[in-house]
Design a protein around this motif. Structure first.
Motif, PDB file in Angstrom:
ATOM      1  N   HIS A   1       0.865  -1.181   0.000  1.00 22.93           N
ATOM      2  CA  HIS A   1       0.000   0.000   0.000  1.00 22.93           C
ATOM      3  C   HIS A   1       0.902   1.231   0.000  1.00 22.93           C
ATOM      4  O   HIS A   1       1.770   1.370   0.868  1.00 22.93           O
TER       5      HIS A   1
ATOM      6  N   TYR B   1      -3.495   6.975  -3.707  1.00 27.30           N
ATOM      7  CA  TYR B   1      -3.368   5.750  -2.912  1.00 27.30           C
ATOM      8  C   TYR B   1      -3.333   4.566  -3.880  1.00 27.30           C
ATOM      9  O   TYR B   1      -4.257   4.361  -4.661  1.00 27.30           O
TER      10      TYR B   1
ATOM     11  N   LYS C   1      -5.387  -3.906   8.936  1.00 25.97           N
ATOM     12  CA  LYS C   1      -6.170  -2.718   8.626  1.00 25.97           C
ATOM     13  C   LYS C   1      -5.231  -1.547   8.321  1.00 25.97           C
ATOM     14  O   LYS C   1      -4.164  -1.406   8.928  1.00 25.97           O
TER      15      LYS C   1
ATOM     16  N   TYR D   1      -7.624   8.742   8.706  1.00 31.03           N
ATOM     17  CA  TYR D   1      -8.561   7.820   8.069  1.00 31.03           C
ATOM     18  C   TYR D   1      -8.158   6.388   8.415  1.00 31.03           C
ATOM     19  O   TYR D   1      -6.976   6.073   8.601  1.00 31.03           O
ATOM     20  N   LYS D   2      -9.161   5.508   8.464  1.00 29.08           N
ATOM     21  CA  LYS D   2      -8.921   4.083   8.683  1.00 29.08           C
ATOM     22  C   LYS D   2      -9.843   3.300   7.769  1.00 29.08           C
ATOM     23  O   LYS D   2     -11.009   3.664   7.593  1.00 29.08           O
ATOM     24  N   GLN D   3      -9.321   2.214   7.204  1.00 26.34           N
ATOM     25  CA  GLN D   3     -10.135   1.400   6.322  1.00 26.34           C
ATOM     26  C   GLN D   3     -11.014   0.460   7.130  1.00 26.34           C
ATOM     27  O   GLN D   3     -10.556  -0.191   8.070  1.00 26.34           O
TER      28      GLN D   3
ATOM     29  N   THR E   1     -13.191  -2.118   2.982  1.00 26.47           N
ATOM     30  CA  THR E   1     -12.072  -1.345   2.421  1.00 26.47           C
ATOM     31  C   THR E   1     -12.425   0.104   2.159  1.00 26.47           C
ATOM     32  O   THR E   1     -11.620   0.847   1.610  1.00 26.47           O
TER      33      THR E   1
ATOM     34  N   TRP F   1     -12.961   3.967   3.327  1.00 24.76           N
ATOM     35  CA  TRP F   1     -12.284   4.765   4.346  1.00 24.76           C
ATOM     36  C   TRP F   1     -13.272   5.302   5.358  1.00 24.76           C
ATOM     37  O   TRP F   1     -14.332   5.829   5.003  1.00 24.76           O
TER      38      TRP F   1
END
Length: 537
Positions: free
Chosen positions: A241, A255, A293, A318-320, A324, A326
């Protein structure tokens, strides 16, 4: 005229007196101990180099045995146009519970470029192999070299080279590992074309025994400037990633991720953005937790805050989620400290909780975490007095977390001479003197053992086990993350032997406590040890 002469004499006397007081001051580098900070409890600043060179941080890492590895370069060569280069790379280690070792030299036959962005070093946490990648300077950092601690005499091998047809250079190297033992790399290649500067993002890994390189971005326009850093994180199975910035002056970041190890099927999306209108927007570090994650930080500013003297930045998290998509943004609080503020690192612990360090324009380091479910107000961790002849900045701060969640840091500290010129840049560490691992020697002497609770995390109750081989008064208490006592489980004299205690998730008043991170502490005589547990309802 007499009054003027008297004024000049008095002014000169006061100036000399003031200078004398400043130079004779004995104040030292300041560490601002944050209230209730478990990560940095009992930490101390320690100077590690005394060679009076210009030393620059390259990296700080930790393995699964909590052994620390610190790398830095030492200035040795100036070229004809004033660039500073180094051909001496040094590292030192610190065993869990031990002291820092003496520096060891990794002498390269080619010069290491001055820029911090021209070298990257990582330690595989499982195999403990040290990996080094750097760009050299036979012409202008146009060759990329690799070595590791298993190669004889740190033999460097060429893994990439730039052609001579146009101005090109490597910039912004990043390294990560998967659980299969593979090394992953990302770097920028800056080049000139049609009168402007451009860059492209490259990716490689060594899973096949050779470095498989792929270009993962189109050429990105920089105008007359330079590229910012690109960031890399890798999941357990080797899926990479990567985030990088778009054209200069744009408010876009990108991204990119592939769908498996060595896949050439890359998916590219724009980095998520807040709904407010921003004049400029940049990517910040990306991280992957133990549950695979993805966590991401970004930075933005509105037009009136993007220029001098404001230069105010706002940071977003941000967190997935499982799908998937955000989740966010969550604005990090109180990040408008002033000019040239940046986030240096984003790390996650074994519970997937993110931590971040900031660098402030007054040469101070700030630290924050999301242990309570939201980002906390950043607190000042390391700063300087600004006195001539003393440390004046805490530049390029790096930190790691050990298996118990304790913080370990390292950074550069500069000294000025009497004339206000930089005399030397030394390396310092910020390390805990009373972490769980550092109490092992006391544990052997006093014959106490405290074990990890089971289950952990737990829902309704958990078992805490410990052992004592001498008669002693024992206390076992539960504390919250602010250091407040929650529950006293044991407070009595006990004979030698093993013991088990059940904590039912209630406080001293019999009320159920909230979900979160807690610490249990065993005391016996001069012995004290802490461990962490997690309650999930």
């Amino acid at each position: 005229m007499k009054k003027l002469m008297a004024f000049i004499i008095l002014y000169s006397f006061l100036w000399i007196l003031c200078t004398f007081v400043i130079l004779c001051s004995s104040t030292q580098a300041q560490w601002y101990k944050p209230y209730g900070s478990y990560q940095w409890e009992d930490a101390q600043v320690q100077r590690l180099t005394y060679d009076h060179f210009w030393n620059w941080m390259v990296g700080l890492d930790i393995d699964d045995n909590d052994k620390l590895y610190l790398f830095y370069t030492e200035m040795s060569v100036w070229d004809s146009v004033g660039h500073v280069y180094r051909n001496k790379l040094l590292f030192m280690t610190k065993e869990s519970g031990g002291e820092w070792s003496q520096p060891e030299v990794i002498d390269t036959s080619r010069k290491i470029v001055y820029s911090r962005s021209s070298a990257v070093i990582g330690v595989d946490p499982k195999s403990h192999v040290i990996h080094i990648v750097y760009s050299s300077y036979p012409r202008y950092n146009d060759t990329l070299y690799y070595t590791n601690s298993n190669l004889p005499d740190w033999e460097f091998v060429k893994i990439d080279s730039l052609g001579p047809e146009q101005y090109q250079k490597y910039f912004s190297l990043a390294m990560a590992f998967d659980t299969l033992g593979n090394v992953h790399l990302v770097w920028n290649v800056e080049f000139s074309s049609i009168g402007y500067s451009w860059y492209k993002v490259m990716y490689a890994n060594n899973s096949t025994g050779e470095w498989i390189k792929q270009q993962i971005s189109p050429p990105i326009w920089l105008g007359y400037g330079g590229s910012g850093p690109s960031y890399l994180a890798v999941q357990k199975n080797g899926t990479a990633h990567i985030v990088y910035n778009g054209d200069v002056g744009s408010d876009l970041g990108f991204y990119v991720r592939n769908d498996s190890l060595n896949s050439q099927n890359w998916t590219t999306d724009t980095v998520p953005k807040p709904s407010r209108l921003l004049y400029a927007y940049w990517v910040e570090p990306i991280a992957i937790d133990t549950s695979d994650k993805v966590h991401l930080l970004t930075e933005g500013c509105i037009e009136e805050d993007c220029v001098w003297p404001g230069m105010t930045r706002t940071f977003y998290y941000y967190k997935q989620a499982e799908d998937t998509l955000w989740q966010g943004p969550e604005t990090l609080p109180d990040t408008t400290f002033g000019a040239r503020l940046r986030i240096d690192q984003l790390l996650t612990d074994e519970e997937g909780i993110p931590y971040a360090s900031y660098f402030f324009s007054s040469n101070e380091v700030y630290f924050t975490d999301r242990r309570q479910g939201v980002w906390q107000k950043p607190y000042r961790l390391v700063g300087w007095n600004g006195v001539v002849g003393e440390q004046l900045w805490a530049e390029d701060f790096r930190f790691v977390l050990d298996s118990q969640g304790r913080g370990w840091g390292a950074f550069e500290g500069g000294y000025l001479d009497f004339m206000g010129c930089v005399d030397s840049i030394e390396i310092f560490s910020l390390t805990s003197c009373s972490s769980v691992q550092d109490t092992l020697e006391d544990q052997k002497i006093l014959n106490f053992s405290l074990f990890q609770n089971y289950p952990n995390p737990f829902n309704s109750s958990t078992i805490i086990s410990y052992e004592t081989k001498k008669a002693e008064k024992i206390t076992l208490k539960i504390y919250d993350i602010l250091g407040r006592e929650v529950r006293q489980l044991v407070n009595t004299s006990q004979r030698p032997g093993p013991y088990k205690v059940i904590w039912d998730g209630k406080d001293n008043n019999g009320k159920e406590v909230a979900s979160g991170i807690y610490f249990y502490q065993l005391r016996g005589g001069n012995y004290k040890e802490n461990r962490k547990l997690v309650l999930i309802k």
